[in-house]
Design an enzyme around this catalytic site. Structure first.
Site, short mmCIF file in Angstrom:
data_model
loop_
_atom_site.label_atom_id
_atom_site.label_comp_id
_atom_site.label_asym_id
_atom_site.label_seq_id
_atom_site.Cartn_x
_atom_site.Cartn_y
_atom_site.Cartn_z
CB VAL A 76 -0.92 0.00 1.24
CG1 VAL A 76 -1.71 1.29 1.35
CG2 VAL A 76 -1.86 -1.20 1.20
CD GLU A 108 8.06 -18.32 1.34
OE1 GLU A 108 8.01 -19.48 1.74
OE2 GLU A 108 7.57 -17.96 0.27
CG ASN A 113 7.83 -6.84 7.51
OD1 ASN A 113 7.11 -6.26 8.31
ND2 ASN A 113 7.73 -6.67 6.21
CE1 TYR A 120 0.56 -10.59 4.45
CE2 TYR A 120 2.77 -10.69 5.32
CZ TYR A 120 1.89 -10.27 4.35
OH TYR A 120 2.34 -9.53 3.29
#
Length: 152
Positions: A76, A108, A113, A120
């Site tokens: 985004v 992945e 991160n 997720y």
């Protein structure tokens, strides 16, 4: 007002703008023009763009084969973050591959991160493995990836 549309090769340049604004080249996650255009032209890929007044402000890209799918990219534009757009793109990609017959979806994410990892996880993905040195950054360092899976 955000509208969603199927991503096509005509969106390649606009998607690359979002990619370059979203991924740090130090980590080796940036796709190039040929990779994006090829993915958008492939029959085994589904992509979607989020549009604001016709301008691409986010996108998702997934691939599928038989009963498995992989969420390849979600990004985004920085000025559109923190509005739930990434979450919406992820949910829509999951639904698209589910309707195509996928029973499982993988992805992945770079191990450092943590923000993406928690995003997720909020969509039901669970860590199932680690790929050592999966990403090769512009700084020549290798970075591990966490493999995540969600049953559909």
């Amino acid at each position: 007002m955000i509208a969603f549309a199927r991503a096509t090769p005509a969106h390649t340049s606009a998607i690359l703008v979002v990619i370059e604004a979203s991924f740090d080249p130090r980590f080796g996650e940036i796709w190039n023009n040929a990779q994006v255009a090829g993915a958008l032209a492939s029959d085994d890929r589904v992509g979607e763009v989020a549009l604001n007044n016709g301008q691409v402000v986010g996108f998702s890209l997934a691939r599928y084969a038989a009963e498995e799918a992989e969420l390849l990219l979600v990004a985004v534009a920085p000025t559109w973050r923190r509005r739930g757009l990434a979450a919406t793109l992820i949910a829509r990609a999951i639904e698209q591959v589910r309707l195509l017959g996928a029973a499982t979806i993988f992805l992945e994410v770079r191990d450092a991160n943590t923000a993406a990892g928690s995003l997720y996880a909020s969509h039901g993905f669970q860590a199932v493995g680690r790929r050592k040195g999966y990403y090769a950054g512009a700084d020549k360092r290798r970075h591990d990836a966490i493999t995540m899976r969600r049953c559909l």
